[in-house]
Every structure is written in structure tokens, then in C-alpha cells.
Design a protein around this motif. Structure first.
Motif, PDB file in Angstrom:
ATOM      1  N   VAL A   1       0.850  -1.195   0.000  1.00 21.38           N
ATOM      2  CA  VAL A   1       0.000   0.000   0.000  1.00 21.38           C
ATOM      3  C   VAL A   1       0.888   1.248   0.000  1.00 21.38           C
ATOM      4  O   VAL A   1       2.046   1.200   0.414  1.00 21.38           O
ATOM      5  CB  VAL A   1      -0.958   0.020   1.218  1.00 21.38           C
ATOM      6  N   GLU A   2       0.323   2.365  -0.483  1.00 17.19           N
ATOM      7  CA  GLU A   2       1.111   3.589  -0.634  1.00 17.19           C
ATOM      8  C   GLU A   2       0.674   4.653   0.360  1.00 17.19           C
ATOM      9  O   GLU A   2      -0.522   4.830   0.626  1.00 17.19           O
ATOM     10  CB  GLU A   2       0.962   4.130  -2.058  1.00 17.19           C
ATOM     11  N   LEU A   3       1.656   5.343   0.898  1.00 20.62           N
ATOM     12  CA  LEU A   3       1.433   6.387   1.888  1.00 20.62           C
ATOM     13  C   LEU A   3       0.452   7.437   1.369  1.00 20.62           C
ATOM     14  O   LEU A   3       0.566   7.890   0.228  1.00 20.62           O
ATOM     15  CB  LEU A   3       2.776   7.048   2.216  1.00 20.62           C
ATOM     16  N   GLY A   4      -0.516   7.784   2.192  1.00 19.42           N
ATOM     17  CA  GLY A   4      -1.467   8.838   1.838  1.00 19.42           C
ATOM     18  C   GLY A   4      -2.668   8.375   1.044  1.00 19.42           C
ATOM     19  O   GLY A   4      -3.645   9.109   0.903  1.00 19.42           O
TER      20      GLY A   4
ATOM     21  N   THR B   1      -1.077   5.963   6.790  1.00 20.34           N
ATOM     22  CA  THR B   1      -0.425   7.111   7.443  1.00 20.34           C
ATOM     23  C   THR B   1       1.049   6.874   7.682  1.00 20.34           C
ATOM     24  O   THR B   1       1.780   7.801   8.026  1.00 20.34           O
ATOM     25  CB  THR B   1      -1.112   7.407   8.792  1.00 20.34           C
ATOM     26  N   GLY B   2       1.519   5.622   7.575  1.00 15.03           N
ATOM     27  CA  GLY B   2       2.924   5.341   7.832  1.00 15.03           C
ATOM     28  C   GLY B   2       3.156   3.844   7.905  1.00 15.03           C
ATOM     29  O   GLY B   2       2.273   3.043   7.549  1.00 15.03           O
ATOM     30  N   PHE B   3       4.328   3.469   8.379  1.00 12.68           N
ATOM     31  CA  PHE B   3       4.676   2.058   8.520  1.00 12.68           C
ATOM     32  C   PHE B   3       5.395   1.851   9.845  1.00 12.68           C
ATOM     33  O   PHE B   3       6.141   2.730  10.295  1.00 12.68           O
ATOM     34  CB  PHE B   3       5.608   1.607   7.383  1.00 12.68           C
ATOM     35  N   HIS B   4       5.166   0.696  10.470  1.00 17.48           N
ATOM     36  CA  HIS B   4       6.021   0.259  11.575  1.00 17.48           C
ATOM     37  C   HIS B   4       6.773  -0.950  11.041  1.00 17.48           C
ATOM     38  O   HIS B   4       6.172  -1.991  10.779  1.00 17.48           O
ATOM     39  CB  HIS B   4       5.205  -0.107  12.819  1.00 17.48           C
ATOM     40  N   ASN B   5       8.070  -0.810  10.889  1.00 18.09           N
ATOM     41  CA  ASN B   5       8.845  -1.799  10.135  1.00 18.09           C
ATOM     42  C   ASN B   5       8.211  -1.930   8.753  1.00 18.09           C
ATOM     43  O   ASN B   5       7.986  -0.921   8.099  1.00 18.09           O
ATOM     44  CB  ASN B   5       8.941  -3.124  10.897  1.00 18.09           C
ATOM     45  N   SER B   6       7.824  -3.135   8.326  1.00 19.92           N
ATOM     46  CA  SER B   6       7.224  -3.251   6.986  1.00 19.92           C
ATOM     47  C   SER B   6       5.696  -3.321   7.033  1.00 19.92           C
ATOM     48  O   SER B   6       5.051  -3.462   6.001  1.00 19.92           O
ATOM     49  CB  SER B   6       7.780  -4.483   6.259  1.00 19.92           C
ATOM     50  N   ALA B   7       5.120  -3.218   8.235  1.00 18.03           N
ATOM     51  CA  ALA B   7       3.647  -3.279   8.361  1.00 18.03           C
ATOM     52  C   ALA B   7       3.048  -1.879   8.272  1.00 18.03           C
ATOM     53  O   ALA B   7       3.480  -0.975   9.000  1.00 18.03           O
ATOM     54  CB  ALA B   7       3.258  -3.925   9.680  1.00 18.03           C
ATOM     55  N   PRO B   8       2.069  -1.677   7.399  1.00 16.84           N
ATOM     56  CA  PRO B   8       1.478  -0.338   7.264  1.00 16.84           C
ATOM     57  C   PRO B   8       0.602   0.037   8.452  1.00 16.84           C
ATOM     58  O   PRO B   8       0.085  -0.823   9.160  1.00 16.84           O
ATOM     59  CB  PRO B   8       0.638  -0.450   5.991  1.00 16.84           C
ATOM     60  N   GLN B   9       0.457   1.338   8.634  1.00 15.14           N
ATOM     61  CA  GLN B   9      -0.420   1.883   9.671  1.00 15.14           C
ATOM     62  C   GLN B   9      -1.525   2.668   8.979  1.00 15.14           C
ATOM     63  O   GLN B   9      -1.273   3.408   8.032  1.00 15.14           O
ATOM     64  CB  GLN B   9       0.383   2.779  10.615  1.00 15.14           C
TER      65      GLN B   9
END
Length: 598
Positions: A393-396, A421-429
Motif C-alpha cells: 500500500v502507498e502512503l497517503g 499514514t505510515g509504517f512500523h517496520n514493513s507493516a502499514p499503519q
């Protein structure tokens, strides 16, 4: 491994060895998100390979993503309804899942008014429990000392029914609270509640709320966190205290228990808690007898560090009220879950409500994401969607969540719109944006545009005898009242002013609308007292033209303008309210009984 060994973790130093294990697990899952996803899908496909549903698509034992995506379609609930109904009717063959369906979890109502039945299997409780076990280790990174007190949580079970085939159908949290996972949970100093299990498991909402509130008052100085599942539930608890504090103070003063609390197991559990305490009774009376309830939460529970409530999505409308009652305490949204699946957790739980993002845990299910184009017509059979994997997935960008679960949902559209909104390691947030197509929501109810349209059409039939019709309408969820309620603005065309509909007829229109809304709404009105009577506000003739003029001054195109069926922008609601000529409320409760599945 020693606790200190995690001091360099991106999440921070853990509070204890158990927390260290939990934080290590989060790091491991999020670092290897794509590998975990690959493994999860292979596991699901291999174990369910012989199911009727998957065999339909001739996977021939393949467990890789490419084959799966090329052969298995993306579906909505309506596509799976025939299979789900067969299971509900008692067919025990491997239709969706190789493991037996243990029960159905009831989701919010469909547009046809019935609750969705989500199949689940016993091992899903372990998966949910695992996610729950990660919440406090994360919270302890931000709020120290939570093992030195208790949590006052207003938790409730809701009605359940059985399908014709004998399987239970009930909300996901009712399933969890009634499970041995919850009832016999091991002692954890970081996760102690003021309420005994008996109070939480009492099916009578008054008795349950009353005893949970009474326990919270007795242990007011022990309370370090205060919460409910949804923000609306916590506000309802404060309203309950406003209405019932004299009896609560009486019970505390005398050491007796309100006779309305008649459940034997609840009364038995309360004998260990209820005792005479005139000083506490005086305190409760002094705090609650005033008209000014600003900051009441911190006055009564002075050591509260934060509120634990969901305030994302439709619940964001309650933030100002919670800030008023709590004196601005932080609000923690800790996890993201639904009836279909538990998804992830908030790794920064003390952030502002508007900044809440959830990290998807890749071990919970196989996740795909459908790019969300707000103005597109949606999927068609001629143009199959190109779904994106979790780590791609892409940011924003915004996406609709699509899941494949161990219980047999394959490429199922959940209906949640999320923004990366971002990533923690390779998992998206993800930030939860909204439920797809939902217009109105007060509690766990969800009303979409077609359902609202149908309710207005049904109610307006009562106006025909008066040669009157509804010219235009819009709505909003009024959460300033407790409980909140639906407000519908009607502009009427009255052709004969000598025969215009009376107040009584318009009240019946309110009730007719309520009768047309789904069973989740009606349960909130009748059984849970979580939704107030629906209100119709009749506005002056020409009001909706003014609304259009206002929209055009703000840049709307006159050619493309459509009346919004739900409004929340304050200047618009103020304009509508300034044109109201009469207001009418539903005079009685709509019909609701726990559904019997046909």
C-alpha cells in the motif's frame, strides 16, 4: 531473555518480562509482514482446500497468492449469503471452512435490515486473545504504574439467538465475554477491573450498569483508567450516574443493594463489595447534586490517567462531550477489530484522537486492499479489481479493506475505508476514515443512504391523506443529547393549508421511520437504550434552495449539486435550525425482539 534486552526496541523499554515477550512478538510480526502474510494465506488455503467454496474455483491445491488472486473473486456479504444460510440452517458439511463453524458473530445490519451472520471457528478466540494480550504492554510504554490500580470499564453482553441449525448468533464482544478466555483469564496486575464478571455478564442492561457503576464508586481512588468499547457507551454511563446517583449514594450509605438488582449471581458477587460508607456517600452526593458536571470524571475518579474508548470514525462526534466530562483527559484508541476479524492495534495509543492509526498485525488474517476512488462507480464484473498486498500500500492513499480469514471468508470486502499514514517496520499503519456508504451512526448502528431513503418514503405515506409530500430531506446524528438521536430535516409541500398534517401525524411519521430502520438501530432504541427517539424537524419552504445557494457560494457546481443526505458541517446545521418551524419526536418505541433465524 532479560527485560533490559529490549531497551533498544523501537517501541521502547518494557515494564516487565511478559511485556518484553509481547513487544518482541510485535517487532517480529511487523518486520516480516510479507512473509507472515504469505504463510497465513498458504495455511488458510491448504486447510480449506477441500471446502465446497474453494473447490468451486479449481485451485487444484495451489496456495500461492498469484493463483489465488487470479481465480477467487472479491465478494460482498450478499454473495456469500446462500452459503451462510445453509450453515445457519444446520448443514455441517465443509462449505466455507474445514473446521466446524462454532457460532455466528452478528455484524451491523445489511440494507435489508437483517444483521449479518459472520461464521467463526473456535481457534479464532485464541487469535483474538493474542491481540488483546498485546494492548497493555504497548500502553505501559506510555503510562507508567498501571499495575498499581484498576480499570473501570463499562462492558456489557447483548442479546443472542440461535439459528435453525442450533448455532449461537451473537455480537463478537458478547462471545468473548462469555468465553472461558475471558471468564477464567489469568491474573494480570496491569489488567484488573473494578467490576466482577457477574456484573459484566448480566443480560439486564440496568442491573449490569448499576452494579458496575457502584463498584466504580466504591473503588474510586483505585481507578487509573476508565473506559467502554465506544465513546457513546462511556457517555451513557455518565448520564446513568446523573440519573441514578441518589439511589447509588443511598446504597453506599446503608451498605444495601438496590432491590432492582435482582439477578442472584450479581447480588452474591456484590456482597463482597457493598458496605456502609457514609463519608463516600456524602462525597458522591456533593459531587453529583450540582448542575455543573464539567470535569466530573476527574472529580469522582481523581487518579484516572486516560479514557480507553474508540473515538475514530463515527465516534469522533463524541470527543467534545468526553472532553467536557473528563476535563480534557487523553483518549486512547487501542485496537481495531470487527465481527469478521480482529485487525491490529495502535502502537501510539496516547496520540490525539484525530491522529489515531492502527498497525495491522499480519498474523490475524490475509489482507488485501482495494484502492478507493471516492467518485468511481465501484467494481464491475467486466473490470476485475487489482488489489494490493499489505506491504504494497502507498502512503497517503485510501483503500477498502479486503480479508481472507481462517474461518472461511475469502477475499471478503469488509466495507471499511482506511488511509495509509505510515509504517512500523514493513507493516502499514492506517487511519480509519469511515464505513463505506454509512450516513448515520449513534452507537453500533449504521444507516446507509438507501435505508434512510426507504424510511422517509414509508413515513411520507402517512402524509398522503393530507395532500402533503416531502419535497426534500437531510439528516444528522445529534450527539449533544444523551443518548444521541437521529434528526431528519423535512421540507414539506402542503397543498391545502386547511388540511395540513397535525403534530400527532408527524410524530407517527417519526415512529414509521424508526420501524423502517434496521434491527441494530431498533435494538439500540428498545433494549440497549443507546439511541434516543428519532426527531423530524420541519423547515420553512425554500430552505433547501438556500442550502444549495450556500453550497454554490462555497464553490459547488450548480449543475452537479445534489442535496447531501447527511450533514455535519456546523454552518449548514445552523442554517437548517434557523429555518425550523416545528419539531416532532417518535412517541413510542419501535418494534424489536431478538431475531429468530428462519
Amino acid at each position: 531473555m532479560a527485560v533490559d534486552s529490549l531497551l533498544s526496541s523501537p517501541l521502547g523499554p518494557p515494564a516487565c518480562e511478559n511485556d518484553a515477550k509481547a513487544l518482541r512478538f510485535i517487532e517480529e510480526m511487523t518486520r516480516n509482514a510479507d512473509l507472515v502474510q504469505e504463510k497465513v494465506l498458504a495455511e488458510i488455503l491448504s486447510r480449506n482446500a477441500a471446502t465446497e467454496y474453494l473447490q468451486r474455483f479449481k485451485l487444484n491445491g495451489a496456495t500461492d497468492r498469484e493463483t489465488y488472486k487470479s481465480r477467487v473473486p472479491v465478494v460482498k456479504y450478499e454473495d456469500l449469503q446462500p452459503e451462510i444460510q445453509r450453515i445457519a440452517n444446520g448443514d455441517r458439511s465443509a462449505i466455507l471452512s474445514a473446521h466446524p463453524i462454532s457460532e455466528f458473530l452478528t455484524s451491523s445490519g445489511t440494507s435489508a435490515g437483517e444483521r449479518k451472520l459472520m461464521p467463526t471457528i473456535k481457534e479464532e478466540l485464541d487469535r483474538r486473545q493474542k491481540l488483546y494480550s498485546l494492548l497493555m504492554p504497548v500502553m505501559n510504554l506510555y503510562v507508567p504504574g498501571l499495575d498499581k490500580g484498576k480499570g473501570l470499564y463499562f462492558l456489557f453482553v447483548k442479546s443472542e439467538t440461535k439459528t435453525p441449525g442450533g448455532l449461537l448468533a451473537r455480537p463478537v464482544l458478547t462471545s468473548y465475554y462469555k468465553s472461558e478466555h475471558f471468564k477464567t483469564r489469568p491474573y494480570d496486575p496491569y489488567n484488573v477491573y473494578t467490576s466482577p464478571n457477574e456484573a459484566i455478564l448480566c443480560a439486564d442492561s440496568f442491573q449490569s450498569m448499576y452494579t458496575q457503576m457502584l463498584c466504580g464508586l466504591y473503588e474510586r481512588e483505585q481507578v487509573l483508567r476508565l473506559g467502554a468499547v465506544f465513546a457513546s457507551g462511556l457517555i451513557r454511563a455518565i448520564r446513568f450516574l446523573q440519573l441514578n446517583w441518589p439511589q447509588l449514594a443511598h446504597d453506599i450509605r446503608t451498605g444495601s443493594l438496590n432491590p432492582k438488582v435482582s439477578d442472584p449471581s450479581v447480588r452474591e458477587s456484590m456482597t463482597r463489595i457493598v458496605k456502609p460508607d457514609p463519608e463516600l456517600a456524602d462525597f458522591v452526593t456533593n459531587q453529583c447534586s450540582t448542575d455543573k458536571w464539567e470535569g466530573i470524571i476527574t472529580k469522582i475518579w481523581p487518579n484516572t490517567k486516560y479514557l480507553d474508548v474508540i473515538v475514530t470514525g463515527a465516534m469522533a462526534q463524541y470527543i467534545p462531550t468526553l472532553e467536557y466530562y473528563s476535563g480534557g483527559l487523553p483518549m486512547a484508541c487501542t485496537m481495531y477489530a470487527s465481527s469478521e476479524c480482529y485487525f491490529g492495534l495502535n502502537l501510539n495509543p496516547m496520540c490525539k484522537p484525530s491522529e489515531v492509526s492502527y498497525t495491522i498485525m499480519p498474523n490475524m488474517a490475509y489482507f488485501e486492499f482495494l484502492p478507493h476512488e471516492p467518485n468511481s462507480a465501484g467494481l464491475t464484473r467486466d473490470s476485475p479489481p487489482r488489489l494490493v498486498d499489505l506491504v504494497d500500500v502507498e502512503l497517503g492513499k485510501e483503500y477498502e479493506l479486503v480479508i481472507t480469514t481462517y474461518a472461511g471468508l475469502c477475499r471478503y470486502r469488509v466495507g471499511d475505508i482506511l488511509r495509509v499514514t505510515g509504517f512500523h517496520n514493513s507493516a502499514p499503519q492506517f487511519h480509519f476514515v469511515r464505513r463505506k456508504n454509512v450516513l448515520l451512526s449513534i452507537d453500533s448502528d449504521k444507516t446507509d443512504e438507501s435505508e434512510l431513503q426507504k424510511a422517509v418514503e414509508n413515513a411520507s405515506q402517512l402524509l398522503r391523506g393530507f395532500n402533503t409530500s416531502v419535497v426534500e430531506y437531510t439528516s444528522y446524528a445529534d450527539t449533544k443529547t444523551i443518548p444521541g438521536h437521529y434528526v431528519i430535516y423535512w421540507e414539506l409541500l402542503v397543498k391545502d393549508s386547511a388540511n395540513s398534517p397535525s403534530d400527532e401525524v408527524l410524530e407517527q411519521c417519526c415512529l414509521a421511520m424508526e420501524e423502517s430502520l434496521n434491527s441494530v438501530y431498533r435494538q439500540g432504541r428498545v433494549a440497549d437504550n443507546s439511541i434516543g427517539p428519532l426527531e423530524i424537524r420541519v423547515v420553512k419552504s425554500g430552505t433547501f434552495e438556500e442550502l444549495m445557494d450556500y453550497a454554490i457560494t462555497r464553490g459547488a457546481s450548480i449543475n452537479q449539486y445534489k442535496v447531501p443526505r447527511c450533514v455535519s458541517f456546523t454552518p449548514i446545521t445552523e442554517l437548517l435550525d434557523s429555518r425550523v418551524v416545528s419539531a416532532h419526536f417518535s412517541p413510542s418505541l419501535p418494534h424489536w425482539t431478538p431475531e429468530r433465524r428462519r
